[in-house]
Write a protein that holds these residues in place. Sequence first.
Motif, PDB file in Angstrom:
ATOM      1  N   ILE A  36       0.832  -1.207   0.000  1.00  0.00           N
ATOM      2  CA  ILE A  36       0.000   0.000   0.000  1.00  0.00           C
ATOM      3  C   ILE A  36       0.872   1.265   0.000  1.00  0.00           C
ATOM      4  O   ILE A  36       0.617   2.188  -0.794  1.00  0.00           O
ATOM      5  CB  ILE A  36      -0.997  -0.027   1.187  1.00  0.00           C
ATOM      6  CG1 ILE A  36      -1.971  -1.212   1.032  1.00  0.00           C
ATOM      7  CG2 ILE A  36      -1.728   1.300   1.323  1.00  0.00           C
ATOM      8  CD1 ILE A  36      -3.022  -1.071  -0.042  1.00  0.00           C
ATOM      9  N   CYS A  40       0.673   4.237  -2.852  1.00  0.00           N
ATOM     10  CA  CYS A  40       0.457   5.652  -2.544  1.00  0.00           C
ATOM     11  C   CYS A  40       1.567   6.521  -3.124  1.00  0.00           C
ATOM     12  O   CYS A  40       1.318   7.638  -3.599  1.00  0.00           O
ATOM     13  CB  CYS A  40       0.389   5.852  -1.038  1.00  0.00           C
ATOM     14  SG  CYS A  40      -1.295   5.885  -0.502  1.00  0.00           S
ATOM     15  N   ASP A  64     -15.398  -1.119   4.246  1.00  0.00           N
ATOM     16  CA  ASP A  64     -14.418  -0.375   3.427  1.00  0.00           C
ATOM     17  C   ASP A  64     -13.728   0.721   4.228  1.00  0.00           C
ATOM     18  O   ASP A  64     -12.508   0.885   4.173  1.00  0.00           O
ATOM     19  CB  ASP A  64     -15.122   0.295   2.232  1.00  0.00           C
ATOM     20  CG  ASP A  64     -15.558  -0.718   1.186  1.00  0.00           C
ATOM     21  OD1 ASP A  64     -15.040  -1.858   1.216  1.00  0.00           O
ATOM     22  OD2 ASP A  64     -16.416  -0.365   0.357  1.00  0.00           O
ATOM     23  N   GLU A  65     -14.554   1.486   4.967  1.00  0.00           N
ATOM     24  CA  GLU A  65     -13.995   2.668   5.660  1.00  0.00           C
ATOM     25  C   GLU A  65     -12.957   2.260   6.694  1.00  0.00           C
ATOM     26  O   GLU A  65     -11.908   2.899   6.835  1.00  0.00           O
ATOM     27  CB  GLU A  65     -15.147   3.474   6.298  1.00  0.00           C
ATOM     28  CG  GLU A  65     -14.808   4.918   6.567  1.00  0.00           C
ATOM     29  CD  GLU A  65     -13.990   5.598   5.453  1.00  0.00           C
ATOM     30  OE1 GLU A  65     -12.911   6.100   5.806  1.00  0.00           O
ATOM     31  OE2 GLU A  65     -14.394   5.612   4.266  1.00  0.00           O
ATOM     32  N   ARG A  68      -9.783   1.363   5.014  1.00  0.00           N
ATOM     33  CA  ARG A  68      -9.046   2.573   4.598  1.00  0.00           C
ATOM     34  C   ARG A  68      -8.252   3.144   5.779  1.00  0.00           C
ATOM     35  O   ARG A  68      -7.119   3.572   5.623  1.00  0.00           O
ATOM     36  CB  ARG A  68     -10.010   3.623   4.044  1.00  0.00           C
ATOM     37  CG  ARG A  68     -10.585   3.182   2.707  1.00  0.00           C
ATOM     38  CD  ARG A  68     -11.639   4.144   2.193  1.00  0.00           C
ATOM     39  NE  ARG A  68     -12.280   3.558   1.028  1.00  0.00           N
ATOM     40  CZ  ARG A  68     -13.577   3.688   0.728  1.00  0.00           C
ATOM     41  NH1 ARG A  68     -14.386   4.375   1.513  1.00  0.00           N
ATOM     42  NH2 ARG A  68     -14.069   3.130  -0.368  1.00  0.00           N
ATOM     43  N   GLN A  69      -8.875   3.120   6.951  1.00  0.00           N
ATOM     44  CA  GLN A  69      -8.172   3.620   8.145  1.00  0.00           C
ATOM     45  C   GLN A  69      -6.958   2.746   8.458  1.00  0.00           C
ATOM     46  O   GLN A  69      -5.888   3.225   8.815  1.00  0.00           O
ATOM     47  CB  GLN A  69      -9.119   3.623   9.366  1.00  0.00           C
ATOM     48  CG  GLN A  69     -10.037   4.830   9.435  1.00  0.00           C
ATOM     49  CD  GLN A  69      -9.265   6.131   9.214  1.00  0.00           C
ATOM     50  OE1 GLN A  69      -8.262   6.390   9.856  1.00  0.00           O
ATOM     51  NE2 GLN A  69      -9.739   6.962   8.274  1.00  0.00           N
ATOM     52  N   LEU A  72      -4.220   3.508   6.110  1.00  0.00           N
ATOM     53  CA  LEU A  72      -3.659   4.850   6.335  1.00  0.00           C
ATOM     54  C   LEU A  72      -2.598   4.790   7.437  1.00  0.00           C
ATOM     55  O   LEU A  72      -1.539   5.422   7.338  1.00  0.00           O
ATOM     56  CB  LEU A  72      -4.773   5.837   6.704  1.00  0.00           C
ATOM     57  CG  LEU A  72      -4.325   7.274   6.942  1.00  0.00           C
ATOM     58  CD1 LEU A  72      -3.623   7.855   5.713  1.00  0.00           C
ATOM     59  CD2 LEU A  72      -5.520   8.168   7.318  1.00  0.00           C
ATOM     60  N   TRP A  88      -4.102  11.363  -0.894  1.00  0.00           N
ATOM     61  CA  TRP A  88      -4.716  10.296  -0.099  1.00  0.00           C
ATOM     62  C   TRP A  88      -6.226  10.254  -0.336  1.00  0.00           C
ATOM     63  O   TRP A  88      -6.814   9.188  -0.509  1.00  0.00           O
ATOM     64  CB  TRP A  88      -4.377  10.473   1.395  1.00  0.00           C
ATOM     65  CG  TRP A  88      -5.277   9.659   2.271  1.00  0.00           C
ATOM     66  CD1 TRP A  88      -6.249  10.106   3.106  1.00  0.00           C
ATOM     67  CD2 TRP A  88      -5.335   8.216   2.353  1.00  0.00           C
ATOM     68  NE1 TRP A  88      -6.908   9.066   3.706  1.00  0.00           N
ATOM     69  CE2 TRP A  88      -6.356   7.887   3.259  1.00  0.00           C
ATOM     70  CE3 TRP A  88      -4.619   7.181   1.740  1.00  0.00           C
ATOM     71  CZ2 TRP A  88      -6.694   6.574   3.576  1.00  0.00           C
ATOM     72  CZ3 TRP A  88      -4.954   5.854   2.059  1.00  0.00           C
ATOM     73  CH2 TRP A  88      -5.969   5.563   2.966  1.00  0.00           C
ATOM     74  N   GLN A  89      -6.863  11.419  -0.362  1.00  0.00           N
ATOM     75  CA  GLN A  89      -8.318  11.459  -0.570  1.00  0.00           C
ATOM     76  C   GLN A  89      -8.683  10.756  -1.868  1.00  0.00           C
ATOM     77  O   GLN A  89      -9.538   9.886  -1.909  1.00  0.00           O
ATOM     78  CB  GLN A  89      -8.821  12.913  -0.633  1.00  0.00           C
ATOM     79  CG  GLN A  89      -8.944  13.585   0.728  1.00  0.00           C
ATOM     80  CD  GLN A  89      -9.703  12.731   1.729  1.00  0.00           C
ATOM     81  OE1 GLN A  89     -10.627  12.005   1.362  1.00  0.00           O
ATOM     82  NE2 GLN A  89      -9.295  12.764   2.989  1.00  0.00           N
ATOM     83  N   SER A  92      -7.813   6.924  -1.632  1.00  0.00           N
ATOM     84  CA  SER A  92      -8.615   6.108  -0.716  1.00  0.00           C
ATOM     85  C   SER A  92     -10.051   5.923  -1.215  1.00  0.00           C
ATOM     86  O   SER A  92     -10.688   4.914  -0.910  1.00  0.00           O
ATOM     87  CB  SER A  92      -8.594   6.701   0.692  1.00  0.00           C
ATOM     88  OG  SER A  92      -9.157   7.978   0.672  1.00  0.00           O
ATOM     89  N   GLU A  93     -10.534   6.874  -2.009  1.00  0.00           N
ATOM     90  CA  GLU A  93     -11.886   6.699  -2.566  1.00  0.00           C
ATOM     91  C   GLU A  93     -11.955   5.475  -3.474  1.00  0.00           C
ATOM     92  O   GLU A  93     -13.022   4.955  -3.759  1.00  0.00           O
ATOM     93  CB  GLU A  93     -12.264   7.932  -3.397  1.00  0.00           C
ATOM     94  CG  GLU A  93     -12.752   9.076  -2.551  1.00  0.00           C
ATOM     95  CD  GLU A  93     -12.778  10.378  -3.328  1.00  0.00           C
ATOM     96  OE1 GLU A  93     -12.731  10.338  -4.583  1.00  0.00           O
ATOM     97  OE2 GLU A  93     -12.836  11.432  -2.665  1.00  0.00           O
ATOM     98  N   VAL A  95     -10.302   2.627  -2.838  1.00  0.00           N
ATOM     99  CA  VAL A  95      -9.889   1.432  -2.097  1.00  0.00           C
ATOM    100  C   VAL A  95     -11.132   0.778  -1.503  1.00  0.00           C
ATOM    101  O   VAL A  95     -11.956   1.438  -0.869  1.00  0.00           O
ATOM    102  CB  VAL A  95      -8.904   1.801  -0.958  1.00  0.00           C
ATOM    103  CG1 VAL A  95      -8.623   0.578  -0.088  1.00  0.00           C
ATOM    104  CG2 VAL A  95      -7.613   2.355  -1.536  1.00  0.00           C
TER     105      VAL A  95
END
Length: 511
Positions: A36, A40, A64-65, A68-69, A72, A88-89, A92-93, A95
């Motif tokens: 990951i 990025c 999903d959320e 993503r955390q 991150l 990142w925004q 991550s949308e 992922v």
Amino acid sequence: MDNPFAGASGERLARAPATALVIFGATGDLTLRKLIPALCNLAQDDYLPTPFVVVGASRREIPDEQYRQMILEGIREHSRRKIEDKIWQEFSENVFYHQVRFDNQNDYHLLKERLDNICRQKGGNLNFLYYLATSPSYFGLISENLHQAGLVESTKHGLRRTSVIVEKPFGHDLDSAKRLNLELKSSFEEKQIFRIDHYLGKETVQNILVFRFANGIFEPLWNYRYIDHIQISVAENVGIGRRGEYFDKTGIVRDIAQNHILQVLSLLCIEPPVSFTADSVRDEKVKVLKSIRRFTTPQQIETCTIRGQYIKGYINNQAVRGYTEEDGVAKNSTTETFAALRLEIDNWRWAGVPIYIRTGKRLPKRITEISVLFKRPPDILFKNLSYRGVDQNVLAIQIQPREGISLKICSKPPGPRLRAEPVVMEFNYGHSFGVPSPEAYERLLLDAMKGDATLFTRDDEIEEAWDILDPVLHHWETKDSPPLYTYEAGTWGPKEAANLLKSSGRRWRRL
Ligand SMILES: NC(=O)c1ccc[n+]([C@@H]2O[C@H](COP(=O)([O-])OP(=O)(O)OC[C@H]3O[C@@H](n4cnc5c(N)ncnc54)[C@H](OP(=O)(O)O)[C@@H]3O)[C@@H](O)[C@H]2O)c1
């Protein structure tokens, strides 16, 4: 096919086609620490295709959320640089996470529905690239289940490119490597399989080919007439960390020599390929591996190999445990943590040039270096002068942690006397190009998305590499095997390792 070295001079890379990267083992260490962050960084450099999505797939059920955390945190801890918020925004949308229990066929059908939905949302037929960041014992099962669920398409008639990246270790010996190849090839064609050896993604390793074939001055010297011998050292000062159980079943030869060292060696010694396309380069690498003299007798193994295991000692003035005191290691373990071998390539270019390789844990420092030691000039002119020695010229290719190339030459120091002293000319990546080298995984992931397999290992390369080392590993397991020497942590391996070179008047380079 793209030139694998495109971009090296700053030219724009051709963008990979739209891709969905599905990572099996999405919550694991490899994914969070390496894959990951690499993705990025590719996003930050604007190298990713559009559209591009990541679908994490593993055992746990995670929204999903939350996934993503999770990634991150991995990025914050492990990325080589800070990722901008805006990047990142956007990243991550794209992922997603999907629960896939590797042995549950229905999960793969649900995965297919999810991928089809994502493709519809993104308005196109994305290529599917599967990354198996899992134990190799799952490679066959996951491939088979993907195939059954209609997630693998043929290269001739498919609507999209579907390919698979597999991680090391690739087999435990020749037989198991052949079995793994068969398992993968019952679902994927060879050209869809990308076997990763992250050493090949390192800038300094890729530079071996450029250095050899883009510089007219070295190639004429690159043979038995001018080269005395070659040394390849892969030293680590760390021990086995939390990988005790894995390492104890593996050993340093399987972990480092069979893959990284033999890959580097084959690049160093290849004939000029017809072109830089994947198969041209890999055809030449296989020829080198095929030409490496096989170990056919126990006596040959005893004179050409040394193995060792570290006992307690000091690294950077800190006391460290011995190998058999490490967590996960059997108290009576005979697993080697150090190995040194003398290899020879039986072909016209390299006849009679020994290649010494050594690798170990708990050595004094972390360093990977290839040293090419040239033959000495005749001693006639200098033999009566007082001088420190007309030394051998040494070309050192430093892979890590320093990245560069140095050439040791003899020179006259200032002053009234005629003397010769060694001096070193250096090229350093950081200084010369002014940009930090990307992580190996960045280059390799991008190449796999583009379908360029030059820096990935082909089935026959893997099998040849095992064929070279299998007899050594098997002999070491017999009761007549040569001794397992010990060495104190923080030293350059067992003192017996010097014997490999001593009889010919050579010695290991001081690194
Ligand atoms: N870590 C590295 O730096 C590194 C480097 C080179 C090669 N490798 C190789 O890469 C492979 C993965 O290593 P790793 O360190 O990332 O391992 P890891 O941390 O143990 O992760 C294993 C992953 O596989 C998933 N998994 C395991 N069994 C599963 C099952 N039956 N169904 C679904 N998911 C399952 C786990 O999911 P859950 O979390 O949900 O259990 C987890 O995501 C290994 O073969 C390793 O040797 C690793």
